[in-house]
Scaffold this motif. Structure first.
Motif, mmCIF file in Angstrom:
data_model
loop_
_atom_site.group_PDB
_atom_site.id
_atom_site.type_symbol
_atom_site.label_atom_id
_atom_site.label_comp_id
_atom_site.label_asym_id
_atom_site.label_seq_id
_atom_site.Cartn_x
_atom_site.Cartn_y
_atom_site.Cartn_z
ATOM 1 N N GLU A 1 -7.233 -8.305 -14.486
ATOM 2 C CA GLU A 1 -7.833 -9.261 -15.404
ATOM 3 C C GLU A 1 -8.301 -10.543 -14.727
ATOM 4 O O GLU A 1 -9.347 -11.073 -15.051
ATOM 5 C CB GLU A 1 -6.835 -9.615 -16.516
ATOM 6 N N CYS A 2 -7.478 -11.084 -13.832
ATOM 7 C CA CYS A 2 -7.790 -12.424 -13.349
ATOM 8 C C CYS A 2 -8.374 -12.459 -11.959
ATOM 9 O O CYS A 2 -8.959 -13.453 -11.558
ATOM 10 C CB CYS A 2 -6.543 -13.314 -13.316
ATOM 11 N N ALA A 3 -8.140 -11.360 -11.199
ATOM 12 C CA ALA A 3 -8.363 -11.536 -9.784
ATOM 13 C C ALA A 3 -9.826 -11.461 -9.418
ATOM 14 O O ALA A 3 -10.492 -10.496 -9.754
ATOM 15 C CB ALA A 3 -7.585 -10.478 -9.023
ATOM 16 N N PRO A 4 -10.298 -12.469 -8.715
ATOM 17 C CA PRO A 4 -11.615 -12.346 -8.121
ATOM 18 C C PRO A 4 -11.472 -11.425 -6.912
ATOM 19 O O PRO A 4 -10.403 -11.346 -6.327
ATOM 20 C CB PRO A 4 -11.932 -13.777 -7.697
ATOM 21 N N ASP A 5 -12.517 -10.691 -6.561
ATOM 22 C CA ASP A 5 -12.365 -9.708 -5.491
ATOM 23 C C ASP A 5 -12.418 -10.380 -4.120
ATOM 24 O O ASP A 5 -13.291 -10.105 -3.315
ATOM 25 C CB ASP A 5 -13.461 -8.640 -5.613
ATOM 26 N N GLY A 6 -11.445 -11.244 -3.876
ATOM 27 C CA GLY A 6 -11.500 -12.034 -2.652
ATOM 28 C C GLY A 6 -10.596 -11.516 -1.564
ATOM 29 O O GLY A 6 -10.034 -10.428 -1.663
ATOM 30 N N GLN A 7 -10.454 -12.342 -0.526
ATOM 31 C CA GLN A 7 -9.645 -11.971 0.622
ATOM 32 C C GLN A 7 -8.180 -11.810 0.236
ATOM 33 O O GLN A 7 -7.511 -10.870 0.671
ATOM 34 C CB GLN A 7 -9.807 -13.064 1.692
ATOM 35 N N VAL A 8 -7.703 -12.738 -0.637
ATOM 36 C CA VAL A 8 -6.288 -12.729 -1.019
ATOM 37 C C VAL A 8 -5.942 -11.414 -1.696
ATOM 38 O O VAL A 8 -4.919 -10.780 -1.418
ATOM 39 C CB VAL A 8 -6.001 -13.908 -1.964
ATOM 40 N N ILE A 9 -6.825 -10.994 -2.614
ATOM 41 C CA ILE A 9 -6.547 -9.774 -3.352
ATOM 42 C C ILE A 9 -6.547 -8.584 -2.408
ATOM 43 O O ILE A 9 -5.724 -7.675 -2.544
ATOM 44 C CB ILE A 9 -7.610 -9.579 -4.456
ATOM 45 N N ARG A 10 -7.422 -8.626 -1.423
ATOM 46 C CA ARG A 10 -7.432 -7.515 -0.475
ATOM 47 C C ARG A 10 -6.124 -7.448 0.298
ATOM 48 O O ARG A 10 -5.585 -6.380 0.549
ATOM 49 C CB ARG A 10 -8.620 -7.643 0.484
ATOM 50 N N ILE A 11 -5.614 -8.631 0.634
ATOM 51 C CA ILE A 11 -4.327 -8.649 1.332
ATOM 52 C C ILE A 11 -3.226 -8.101 0.421
ATOM 53 O O ILE A 11 -2.396 -7.289 0.826
ATOM 54 C CB ILE A 11 -3.989 -10.076 1.787
ATOM 55 N N ILE A 12 -3.269 -8.540 -0.850
ATOM 56 C CA ILE A 12 -2.225 -8.076 -1.775
ATOM 57 C C ILE A 12 -2.292 -6.559 -1.913
ATOM 58 O O ILE A 12 -1.278 -5.856 -1.854
ATOM 59 C CB ILE A 12 -2.394 -8.749 -3.153
ATOM 60 N N ARG A 13 -3.498 -6.037 -2.073
ATOM 61 C CA ARG A 13 -3.640 -4.587 -2.211
ATOM 62 C C ARG A 13 -3.147 -3.854 -0.970
ATOM 63 O O ARG A 13 -2.481 -2.829 -1.057
ATOM 64 C CB ARG A 13 -5.106 -4.222 -2.450
ATOM 65 N N MET A 14 -3.477 -4.431 0.180
ATOM 66 C CA MET A 14 -3.041 -3.787 1.407
ATOM 67 C C MET A 14 -1.514 -3.777 1.472
ATOM 68 O O MET A 14 -0.903 -2.785 1.874
ATOM 69 C CB MET A 14 -3.605 -4.539 2.605
#
Lengths: 546, 324
Positions: A346-359
């Motif tokens: 819902e909230c996450a922009p598809d940024g670097q932080v989210i990529r790290i979290i997903r990883m």
């Protein structure tokens, strides 16, 4: 290439792929089939009268009148066995006889002292019994009936002495007579072998030092201290195995030099003289009457505690411990998982932080389960607990938190999928009506995604319930009390299954309980997973509008 | 008249006291609340990252005393692991080799079977039949590892001893067969996803050139889906390396490298099984415990590495199908 060959190759390929799936199914059946069948034996089996006795004594459930009648009936048939063995033993087990005679002599002396007989008479009587004793003991060592008879008769000539009437000395003559009787019937040259073979028979029928037997201890012997020795075989399948051992002696003998040993079976009856063999046919004919097997559905298996490391009883505390760990773990993982998924969708922009979290979520999913165990020990037990003022020892809380971290990726992925599957129109409709994003999520998206999230919850549940490695050092024990709080360690189905599979000889003697434990775990997990799969198909059908 | 004019200029009814514009205070509060809410949500989401960091930190921290006091070369290159000897030796080469050995052996069984099954599910079965088979694969994945270990020890090991004439039933072959079964669901589902993701166009183009189904699958579909299939194999390998209970129960736990190397009937020992088996006996603060944590670090490094590889191939697969 020839068209025909190409066609054939194509067919072969298709068949190979199909076979691989068939093989997969066969593997599944081969693993689950025997397991379920043998585990079912823990609950459904032919229980003998000993099982009902054990249930009465240890778990206080029995119908006393019918059980007493049953015990009386079976004792009737068993008495014959006891009598036959006693009769034979008298002639054969000379060491026991010598012991008995010596003991009698001693006891007779005590009786005389207790009666305050005058010292003259005392020494005379003692002298007499000493002679009797010595005669008998010499007789016991002889092999030839011709030598035995005069010795025994020398002892028996005092039988009419009035001074022995009503004292323990009378026993001398009973022993002497029966020994003479057997000595005339049995070839005493084999006495020692007979005695050893008889000890084996007694071990199988009653019990040995550490293993229970077919009928349980004789009613006239003191109750063994070890609970499992107090009962005979509680199950008819076990009884049949024991009967097999009773009738047949198995030996590993060298067949040909250099070849592996081969097993040879000989009838145990052949180890004994003719006069004793009727025992074997008697047991063969009356085994069922001595044990009264009856179909039993022991559903309390899932409630009872075990006795003598799972020799008797069930898996009640293990189920309870598993549920305890699972529920506490879910308390951690559900909020974390759902919130993480909601945030990611819902909230996450598809940024670097989210990529790290997903990883990191993917990495977490790939960490070996035993490393979670190390982490749980190092972080929760040895670091966090002392910091918070708890005792740094393995306990349910540590195990649950470790498992919660382990299953977090499962929960996040399932919830994410569920939230993503909610159609955009739901959300947009709610936003268009002027509700805030938070309100939209809580009152529109979440209820629509709930069944899907539930699937994730069930899958994490089954994962938590089944994992063993992470709780090895963080909260599982193989023996112990039922936990009273989250700060106690507990038994669990998973660790119990491990413990029983690699367990000692005792565990190997009760395969039904071994399999019963693991089947309880597997069934629990299969049921959870089936529910999850059914739920998921329904939800996705509904959301697709079918 | 006056009254109606007044009521027109005023806000009606219940909202009478609430002006349309927010006061600066309310504005600030709303702003802070929304951001605070987001921050809290972000914090909870960040817990996964935190978990990974804490796992790394604590496992490394615990092994630090051992790694700084013991020669790392010796730790990695010696073959004998004698933690309880008078002068303990912690050479983990045989154990590391054991882990890799059973994992690769498992892949030898699992990869062909898994890819064939994935092809069957994606290219040959109808949609309906596929939906019946897939739950079966999921159930294979859901059976707890201790149940597989149980099967390995009490069913497979005696069977092997009896019918294959091996001296011991708990050996590398037993462990890798069971690991193969456990890695299969992962391999099948990931490979099947990537094979299905190759669209109809490629397949139809191949068929229209006159290729049979086998030729289409082997020469067109599998090459096109190779990134996803590699990722599937790597993920299966991760599953096999990280598995504890099965190898602990089924591998025999003998610290040795099989001689000759292809003899799978010998007992073997893996990193996971060593940690699981010896942790209980290693007293707190001892060198032994440090060595076990160091094995944990090695495991972490291995799985992180494999994870990066699988992520790389998965993202490549995604890109490839995105373009097609």
């Amino acid at each position: 290439m020839n068209l025909k060959i190409r066609g054939k190759l194509d067919q072969v390929f298709t068949a190979a792929t199909g076979l691989s799936v068939v093989l997969l199914m066969l593997i599944l059946v081969a693993i689950l089939g025997p397991m379920l069948y043998r585990g079912g034996n823990a609950v459904f089996f032919q229980g003998t009268v000993e099982f009902r006795k054990m249930q009465r004594d240890l778990f206080r459930r029995a119908d006393d009148t019918t059980l007493n009648a049953e015990i009386a009936r079976t004792e009737e048939f068993r008495r014959q066995v006891y009598a036959m063995i006693d009769e034979f033993k008298k002639g054969v087990d000379v060491e026991a006889l010598s012991d008995e005679v010596r003991e009698l002599h001693r006891r007779f002396g005590e009786e005389l002292r207790a009666k305050d007989v005058p010292s003259e008479q005392y020494s005379q009587l003692r002298g007499l019994t000493r002679d009797i004793r010595d005669n008998l003991e010499t007789a016991f060592t002889k092999r030839d009936v011709g030598e035995i008879r005069p010795l025994v008769e020398a002892a028996l000539q005092h039988a009419e002495n009035p001074a022995f009437k009503g004292t323990s000395a009378e026993q001398f003559f009973r022993i002497a007579r029966s020994f003479l009787a057997t000595a005339e019937k049995v070839d005493l040259n084999h006495q020692r072998e007979y005695a050893a073979a008889l000890r084996d028979v007694e071990g199988i029928l009653f019990h040995t030092q550490d293993l229970p037997g077919l009928l349980g201890p004789r009613p006239d012997e003191p109750q063994p201290l070890l609970v499992m020795l107090r009962y005979g075989t509680t199950r008819w399948d076990q009884a049949r195995r024991l009967l097999d051992r009773f009738f047949w002696v198995e030996e590993w003998v060298e067949g040909n030099p250099g070849q592996p040993l081969v097993m040879r079976r000989t009838a145990r009856a052949e180890l004994f003289p003719e006069s004793f063999r009727p025992l074997f046919s008697y047991v063969r004919d009356n085994a069922e009457k001595m044990l009264e097997p009856r179909f039993t559905a022991y559903w309390q298996f899932f409630l009872d505690d075990n006795v003598n490391s799972h020799y008797f009883g069930g898996v009640g505390p293990e189920i309870l411990g598993t549920l305890f760990i699972t529920v506490v773990g879910m308390l951690f993982v559900i909020p974390l998982g759902v919130v993480s998924a909601a945030y990611l969708v819902e909230c996450a922009p598809d940024g670097q932080v989210i990529r790290i979290i997903r990883m990191c979520i993917n990495t977490l999913a790939g960490v070996p389960s035993i490393v979670f165990g190390l982490f749980g020990l190092a972080f929760f037990v040895l670091f966090l607990f002392p910091l918070l003022g708890f005792e740094p020892k393995p306990c349910i809380l540590a195990a649950s938190m470790t498992l919660a971290v382990l299953t977090l990726p499962v929960m996040i992925r399932a919830s994410e999928e569920a939230i993503r599957a909610v159609p955009r129109s739901y959300r947009e409709g709610s936003l268009a009506l002027g509700s805030s994003r938070f309100h939209t999520f809580v009152s529109v998206t979440l209820p629509a995604a709930l069944p899907g999230i539930l699937t994730g919850v069930i899958l994490s549940l089954s994962r938590i319930a089944g994992e063993t490695a992470p709780i090895l050092f963080t909260g599982a024990v193989s023996m112990g009390d039922v936990p009273r709080s989250v700060f106690d360690p507990t038994r669990t189905l998973s660790y119990g299954s491990y413990d029983m599979a690699v367990g000692d000889r005792l565990a190997m003697m009760v395969p039904h309980n071994q399999y019963g434990m693991v089947v309880t775990l597997v069934l629990l997990i299969l049921i959870l997973n089936t529910v999850a799969i059914v739920l998921r198909t329904r939800v996705f059908k509904k959301l697709r509008g079918q | 008249m006056n009254d109606t004019e007044l009521s027109l200029t005023r806000e009606p009814g219940a909202d009478a006291r609430r002006p349309l514009a927010l006061t600066p205070g309310e504005d600030l509060r709303g702003y802070l609340l929304a951001h605070l809410g987001r921050a809290v949500l972000f914090g909870m989401t960040f817990s996964s990252v935190l978990a990974v960091l804490l796992i790394l930190l604590f496992v490394i921290l615990r092994s630090f005393s051992f790694l700084s006091g013991y020669s790392i070369v010796e730790f990695l290159a010696r073959r004998d692991w004698r933690p309880t000897a008078d002068s303990p030796v912690f050479g983990s080469l045989a154990i590391i080799v054991g882990s890799l050995y059973v994992s690769f052996a498992a892949l030898v069984f699992a990869v062909p079977l898994g890819i064939l099954a994935a092809v069957f599910l994606s290219d040959i079965l109808s949609w309906k039949a596929r939906n019946l088979i897939k739950p079966m694969v999921e159930i294979l994945a859901a059976i707890p590892s201790v149940a597989y270990g149980f099967f390995a020890v009490l069913v497979l090991a005696p069977w092997m001893q009896k019918h294959l004439g091996l001296t011991t039933g708990t050996n590398a072959l037993n462990a890798s067969l069971i690991l193969a079964i456990m890695a299969l669901p992962t391999i099948i589902s990931v490979a099947e996803d990537s094979i299905s993701a190759i669209g109809r166009e490629l397949r139809e183009a191949s068929y229209s050139c006159g290729a049979t189904r086998m030729e289409t699958v082997i020469k067109v579909v599998i090459p096109a889906a190779h990134s996803g299939i590699i990722a599937a194999v790597v993920l299966g390998m991760m599953r096999a390396i990280g598995e504890t209970m099965v190898v602990w129960m089924a591998s025999g736990n003998a610290t040795q490298i099989p001689q000759p190397w292809w003899d799978v009937s010998q007992s073997i020992r893996t990193m996971t099984a060593t940690i699981a088996g010896e942790m209980g006996e290693a007293p707190e603060g001892s060198e032994h415990r440090g060595a076990l944590f160091a094995l944990g670090v090695l495991l972490l490094i291995l799985t992180f590495g494999l994870n990066i590889v699988s992520e790389y191939f998965l993202s490549r697969a995604k890109k490839a199908t995105g373009k097609a």
